[in-house]
Write an enzyme that holds these catalytic residues in place. Structure first.
Site, PDB file in Angstrom:
ATOM      1  N   SER A 192      41.466  53.051  32.322  1.00 24.79           N
ATOM      2  CA  SER A 192      41.277  53.146  33.778  1.00 24.79           C
ATOM      3  C   SER A 192      41.654  54.544  34.240  1.00 24.79           C
ATOM      4  O   SER A 192      42.703  55.049  33.875  1.00 24.79           O
ATOM      5  CB  SER A 192      42.195  52.177  34.534  1.00 24.79           C
ATOM      6  OG  SER A 192      42.141  50.904  33.999  1.00 24.79           O
ATOM      7  N   HIS A 247      35.764  51.443  34.998  1.00 20.49           N
ATOM      8  CA  HIS A 247      35.454  51.428  33.566  1.00 20.49           C
ATOM      9  C   HIS A 247      33.948  51.559  33.432  1.00 20.49           C
ATOM     10  O   HIS A 247      33.201  50.738  33.956  1.00 20.49           O
ATOM     11  CB  HIS A 247      35.925  50.116  32.937  1.00 20.49           C
ATOM     12  CG  HIS A 247      37.410  49.974  32.920  1.00 20.49           C
ATOM     13  ND1 HIS A 247      38.197  50.498  31.931  1.00 20.49           N
ATOM     14  CD2 HIS A 247      38.257  49.394  33.794  1.00 20.49           C
ATOM     15  CE1 HIS A 247      39.462  50.231  32.187  1.00 20.49           C
ATOM     16  NE2 HIS A 247      39.534  49.562  33.311  1.00 20.49           N
ATOM     17  N   HIS A 304      39.650  44.053  28.341  1.00 14.82           N
ATOM     18  CA  HIS A 304      41.062  43.708  28.525  1.00 14.82           C
ATOM     19  C   HIS A 304      41.270  42.227  28.232  1.00 14.82           C
ATOM     20  O   HIS A 304      40.357  41.415  28.407  1.00 14.82           O
ATOM     21  CB  HIS A 304      41.484  44.005  29.970  1.00 14.82           C
ATOM     22  CG  HIS A 304      41.492  45.460  30.306  1.00 14.82           C
ATOM     23  ND1 HIS A 304      40.353  46.135  30.697  1.00 14.82           N
ATOM     24  CD2 HIS A 304      42.499  46.376  30.298  1.00 14.82           C
ATOM     25  CE1 HIS A 304      40.666  47.397  30.907  1.00 14.82           C
ATOM     26  NE2 HIS A 304      41.951  47.581  30.686  1.00 14.82           N
ATOM     27  N   TYR A 362      42.778  40.183  30.022  1.00 15.92           N
ATOM     28  CA  TYR A 362      42.646  39.387  31.248  1.00 15.92           C
ATOM     29  C   TYR A 362      41.202  38.981  31.526  1.00 15.92           C
ATOM     30  O   TYR A 362      40.956  38.148  32.394  1.00 15.92           O
ATOM     31  CB  TYR A 362      43.274  40.111  32.455  1.00 15.92           C
ATOM     32  CG  TYR A 362      42.699  41.466  32.799  1.00 15.92           C
ATOM     33  CD1 TYR A 362      41.408  41.609  33.316  1.00 15.92           C
ATOM     34  CD2 TYR A 362      43.462  42.621  32.631  1.00 15.92           C
ATOM     35  CE1 TYR A 362      40.893  42.848  33.636  1.00 15.92           C
ATOM     36  CE2 TYR A 362      42.961  43.874  32.949  1.00 15.92           C
ATOM     37  CZ  TYR A 362      41.674  43.974  33.452  1.00 15.92           C
ATOM     38  OH  TYR A 362      41.168  45.212  33.762  1.00 15.92           O
ATOM     39  N   GLU A 363      40.248  39.553  30.787  1.00 16.68           N
ATOM     40  CA  GLU A 363      38.860  39.115  30.967  1.00 16.68           C
ATOM     41  C   GLU A 363      38.627  37.745  30.318  1.00 16.68           C
ATOM     42  O   GLU A 363      37.591  37.120  30.569  1.00 16.68           O
ATOM     43  CB  GLU A 363      37.900  40.190  30.446  1.00 16.68           C
ATOM     44  CG  GLU A 363      37.899  41.389  31.408  1.00 16.68           C
ATOM     45  CD  GLU A 363      37.297  42.663  30.836  1.00 16.68           C
ATOM     46  OE1 GLU A 363      36.118  42.922  31.136  1.00 16.68           O
ATOM     47  OE2 GLU A 363      38.003  43.388  30.108  1.00 16.68           O
ATOM     48  N   ALA A 370      46.071  53.652  32.112  1.00 14.59           N
ATOM     49  CA  ALA A 370      46.786  53.833  33.376  1.00 14.59           C
ATOM     50  C   ALA A 370      47.984  52.906  33.330  1.00 14.59           C
ATOM     51  O   ALA A 370      47.849  51.748  32.926  1.00 14.59           O
ATOM     52  CB  ALA A 370      45.878  53.462  34.539  1.00 14.59           C
ATOM     53  N   MET A 373      48.300  46.850  30.923  1.00 14.41           N
ATOM     54  CA  MET A 373      47.615  45.636  30.461  1.00 14.41           C
ATOM     55  C   MET A 373      46.676  45.921  29.281  1.00 14.41           C
ATOM     56  O   MET A 373      45.688  45.216  29.098  1.00 14.41           O
ATOM     57  CB  MET A 373      46.804  45.025  31.607  1.00 14.41           C
ATOM     58  CG  MET A 373      47.593  44.815  32.890  1.00 14.41           C
ATOM     59  SD  MET A 373      46.557  44.190  34.215  1.00 14.41           S
ATOM     60  CE  MET A 373      47.601  44.510  35.652  1.00 14.41           C
ATOM     61  N   SER A 374      46.973  46.950  28.500  1.00 10.82           N
ATOM     62  CA  SER A 374      46.044  47.311  27.414  1.00 10.82           C
ATOM     63  C   SER A 374      46.805  47.909  26.241  1.00 10.82           C
ATOM     64  O   SER A 374      48.010  47.729  26.118  1.00 10.82           O
ATOM     65  CB  SER A 374      44.996  48.304  27.942  1.00 10.82           C
ATOM     66  OG  SER A 374      45.608  49.548  28.247  1.00 10.82           O
ATOM     67  N   ASN A 407      51.069  54.855  39.297  1.00 18.54           N
ATOM     68  CA  ASN A 407      51.870  54.285  40.387  1.00 18.54           C
ATOM     69  C   ASN A 407      53.251  53.979  39.825  1.00 18.54           C
ATOM     70  O   ASN A 407      53.431  53.907  38.612  1.00 18.54           O
ATOM     71  CB  ASN A 407      51.219  52.986  40.903  1.00 18.54           C
ATOM     72  CG  ASN A 407      50.960  52.022  39.763  1.00 18.54           C
ATOM     73  OD1 ASN A 407      49.909  52.078  39.115  1.00 18.54           O
ATOM     74  ND2 ASN A 407      51.930  51.184  39.470  1.00 18.54           N
ATOM     75  N   HIS A 414      44.562  48.045  42.846  1.00 22.79           N
ATOM     76  CA  HIS A 414      43.763  48.673  41.799  1.00 22.79           C
ATOM     77  C   HIS A 414      43.157  49.993  42.296  1.00 22.79           C
ATOM     78  O   HIS A 414      43.038  50.946  41.527  1.00 22.79           O
ATOM     79  CB  HIS A 414      42.683  47.691  41.332  1.00 22.79           C
ATOM     80  CG  HIS A 414      41.907  48.155  40.132  1.00 22.79           C
ATOM     81  ND1 HIS A 414      42.518  48.448  38.924  1.00 22.79           N
ATOM     82  CD2 HIS A 414      40.589  48.370  39.940  1.00 22.79           C
ATOM     83  CE1 HIS A 414      41.598  48.838  38.051  1.00 22.79           C
ATOM     84  NE2 HIS A 414      40.418  48.801  38.639  1.00 22.79           N
TER      85      HIS A 414
HETATM   86 CL1  6GU Z   1      52.670  48.462  37.850  1.00 22.00          CL
HETATM   87  N1  6GU Z   1      51.546  46.950  36.047  1.00 22.00           N
HETATM   88  C1  6GU Z   1      50.589  46.651  35.171  1.00 22.00           C
HETATM   89  N2  6GU Z   1      50.710  45.489  34.519  1.00 22.00           N
HETATM   90  N3  6GU Z   1      49.538  47.432  34.914  1.00 22.00           N
HETATM   91  C2  6GU Z   1      49.457  48.582  35.576  1.00 22.00           C
HETATM   92  C3  6GU Z   1      50.401  48.965  36.510  1.00 22.00           C
HETATM   93  C4  6GU Z   1      51.464  48.090  36.728  1.00 22.00           C
HETATM   94  N4  6GU Z   1      50.042  50.164  37.014  1.00 22.00           N
HETATM   95  C5  6GU Z   1      48.906  50.521  36.403  1.00 22.00           C
HETATM   96  N5  6GU Z   1      48.531  49.554  35.535  1.00 22.00           N
END
Ligand code: 6GU
Length: 277
Positions: free
Chosen positions: A35, A69, A91, A93-94, A121, A213-214, A237, A249
């Site tokens: 991402s 993506h 991912h 989560y898909e 990311a 998440m990856s 972030n 997102h």
């Molecule tokens: Cl804060 N958490 C998760 N799980 N994935 C992220 C994120 C946070 N920031 C970017 N991707």
């Protein structure tokens, strides 16, 4: 020792299609763009060397669902090094399981890469991390509850993120940015929801510096396939509870877009550095 895993038939078919389209039978490095990183693929290639194939034309990929993506595979040279760049990973989560998630790692092995570079990311958990920082992953916590492996594939994960190549990458990044990148432990969560503030406190207690998440399933598969792994997070972030601000997102993608030129410069330095060790 021979690798515990061999590339899947879909990965071998993808490698054949890439070789036919590009005329390149070996790609020394495979790069997975996460991402916010997908924009760099346009500027990354040595001029006139890029051949791009949509993933919809290749077996084993699932066209990406999440915004940010793009869903392409690009063969190119970077400072003369043959690179395969995959933009638009799958991912967990898909909900399609680990096979599409680890397909790029299998493709990397099938195209002859010795090195897999993974980008993502991530949320920053450590106090010294700021939005926009590029952090080299030194180790991970697999909190996804999943493994891409089945059967007796007892893959060793000590130094899963090659210390030798990480140091070569850090040298190269220092040369372009003027400062040595931070390193950190990446916690992989299943998502797609972001964490609660309590979960972020838990992750800090567990020793995480970054959360996303990856990357973790891909690294596990890559080590089983005998690849060296280098992974970098863009801190998009600060994690929940760090700022008290809600996460979305769009914010994650905006931080990626803001960093695009810097990320291109970073990868143009990093790819040849890890290829040459
Ligand atoms: Cl804060 N958490 C998760 N799980 N994935 C992220 C994120 C946070 N920031 C970017 N991707």
């Amino acid at each position: 020792e021979p690798p515990l895993l061999i590339p899947t038939p879909d990965a071998r078919a993808t490698a054949d299609a890439v070789a036919r389209a590009s005329g390149r039978s070996v790609h020394e490095v495979t790069l997975v763009l996460g991402s916010g990183w997908s924009e760099v693929v346009v500027e990354l290639a040595d001029p006139g060397t890029a051949v791009t194939i949509p993933v919809s034309d290749l077996p084993g990929f699932v066209p990406p669902s999440a915004a940010g993506h793009r869903g392409t595979v690009t063969s190119c040279l970077v400072d003369g090094v043959p690179l395969l760049a995959v933009a638009g990973r799958s991912h967990l989560y898909e909900g399609l399981g680990t096979d599409p998630v680890v397909h790029p790692a299998h493709v990397a092995a099938a195209v002859g890469s010795g090195v897999l570079v993974l980008t993502n990311a991530a949320g920053g958990l450590r106090a010294d991390l700021a939005v926009g920082d590029l952090v080299l992953i030194s180790d991970h916590l697999n909190l996804t509850g999943r493994s891409p492996l089945t059967g007796p594939a007892f893959v060793d994960l000590v130094d899963a993120y090659s210390p030798r190549l990480r140091s070569a990458a850090a040298d190269a990044l220092q040369a372009v940015t003027g400062s040595r990148p931070a390193e950190g432990v990446y916690a992989a969560m299943p998502g797609p929801q972001y964490e609660t503030p309590a979960e972020i406190r838990m992750l800090r207690t567990l020793g995480a510096d970054l959360v996303g998440m990856s990357t973790v399933p891909e690294t596990v598969a890559a080590r089983g396939l005998g690849l060296e792994v280098v992974a970098a997070s863009l801190v998009t972030n600060l994690a929940a509870g760090v700022t008290g601000q809600p996460l979305d997102h769009a914010e994650v993608l905006a931080a990626g877009a803001a960093g695009a030129e810097r990320l291109t410069d970073a990868l143009r330095a990093l790819v040849p550095a890890v290829a040459r060790g």
